[in-house]
Write an enzyme that holds these catalytic residues in place. Structure first.
Site, PDB file in Angstrom:
ATOM      1  N   LEU A  36      35.899  41.118  50.803  1.00  0.00           N
ATOM      2  CA  LEU A  36      34.955  41.837  49.948  1.00  0.00           C
ATOM      3  C   LEU A  36      35.512  43.187  49.503  1.00  0.00           C
ATOM      4  O   LEU A  36      36.424  43.734  50.118  1.00  0.00           O
ATOM      5  CB  LEU A  36      33.650  42.071  50.709  1.00  0.00           C
ATOM      6  CG  LEU A  36      32.811  40.830  51.062  1.00  0.00           C
ATOM      7  CD1 LEU A  36      31.691  41.220  52.022  1.00  0.00           C
ATOM      8  CD2 LEU A  36      32.246  40.184  49.806  1.00  0.00           C
ATOM      9  N   GLY A  38      35.822  46.914  49.495  1.00  0.00           N
ATOM     10  CA  GLY A  38      35.568  47.842  50.588  1.00  0.00           C
ATOM     11  C   GLY A  38      35.927  47.301  51.956  1.00  0.00           C
ATOM     12  O   GLY A  38      35.725  47.983  52.967  1.00  0.00           O
ATOM     13  N   LYS A  41      41.275  45.735  52.220  1.00  0.00           N
ATOM     14  CA  LYS A  41      42.449  44.957  51.769  1.00  0.00           C
ATOM     15  C   LYS A  41      43.599  45.854  51.326  1.00  0.00           C
ATOM     16  O   LYS A  41      44.725  45.712  51.789  1.00  0.00           O
ATOM     17  CB  LYS A  41      42.064  44.030  50.613  1.00  0.00           C
ATOM     18  CG  LYS A  41      41.000  43.009  50.934  1.00  0.00           C
ATOM     19  CD  LYS A  41      40.722  42.121  49.730  1.00  0.00           C
ATOM     20  CE  LYS A  41      40.225  42.879  48.513  1.00  0.00           C
ATOM     21  NZ  LYS A  41      38.959  43.631  48.759  1.00  0.00           N
ATOM     22  N   SER A 109      39.483  37.921  45.203  1.00  0.00           N
ATOM     23  CA  SER A 109      39.703  36.470  45.033  1.00  0.00           C
ATOM     24  C   SER A 109      38.614  35.670  45.746  1.00  0.00           C
ATOM     25  O   SER A 109      38.891  35.003  46.739  1.00  0.00           O
ATOM     26  CB  SER A 109      41.099  36.063  45.521  1.00  0.00           C
ATOM     27  OG  SER A 109      41.417  36.586  46.791  1.00  0.00           O
TER      28      SER A 109
END
Length: 209
Positions: A36, A38, A41, A109
């Site tokens: 998600l 935040g 990543k 993604s």
């Protein structure tokens, strides 16, 4: 009929993937960070690339926001555009793997089918899915760009986790829970995976695996 396809022929090149791998002395792969907004990543991908760079590995990081400033600046956030966004990233990542690099991609993604398409572009062991698993409520608390607040107010449509679904990986190669681990622990987990499966060599300071 697409007339363009009738006039395109694959051009063979003198320097192929095998020769590049011999020169670089590393096993290329895609570290595909998904999660998600935040979730962490980009932060973790940046930290992993820094560690790989320190170890002398040849890498490149593709970040969702950065790519939309150039390659994908013509795309919006409808489902069709998001699918095309990931398709292009998959193709670019494939080129980096062919060049012999370890490529890191940090993109929400959200759709399993899109991630599967990206995986299918390279050899099975050249795609490593990294699920940055962070609960929605924590992502909203972080909200570094203020996007969740805007989405809750209806100012942003098709926002993943709010009015657009996120399809979590079922069997990721690496599963990271950022609410339970420090950034360094996340990095160590990924580096250890790369060492264990022969993508990079370890050193005496690495954890036993």
């Amino acid at each position: 009929m697409n007339s363009k396809s009738n006039n395109i022929v694959w051009q063979e090149q003198n320097i192929n993937k095998e020769k590049r791998l011999f020169l670089l002395n590393q096993k290329p792969c895609i570290l595909w960070f998904t999660g998600l907004s935040g979730s962490g990543k980009s932060t973790i991908a940046n930290a992993v690339e820094a560690e790989l760079f320190k170890r002398g590995r040849k890498t490149y990081l593709l970040d969702g926001d950065n790519v939309r400033h150039g390659l994908n600046k013509d795309l919006g956030f409808t489902e069709i555009d998001r699918i095309e966004n990931i398709r292009r990233i998959g193709e670019v990542s494939k080129l980096f793997v062919d060049a012999g690099l370890i490529v890191l991609t940090a993109f929400i993604s959200p759709f399993k089918s899109d991630r599967q398409v990206a995986r299918s572009l390279v050899k099975y062991d050249e795609f490593i899915e990294v699920f940055v698993d962070t609960p929605l409520e924590i992502c909203e608390q972080r909200d570094p760009k203020g996007l969740y607040k805007k989405a809750r107010k209806g100012a942003i449509k098709n926002f993943t986790g709010i009015d657009s679904p996120y399809e979590a990986p079922e069997e990721p190669q690496i599963h990271i829970k950022t609410n339970e681990c420090t950034i360094q622990e996340c990095v160590d987990s990924i580096i250890n995976h790369l060492i264990k499966f022969g993508y990079i060599e370890g050193n005496e300071n690495d954890y036993a695996i």
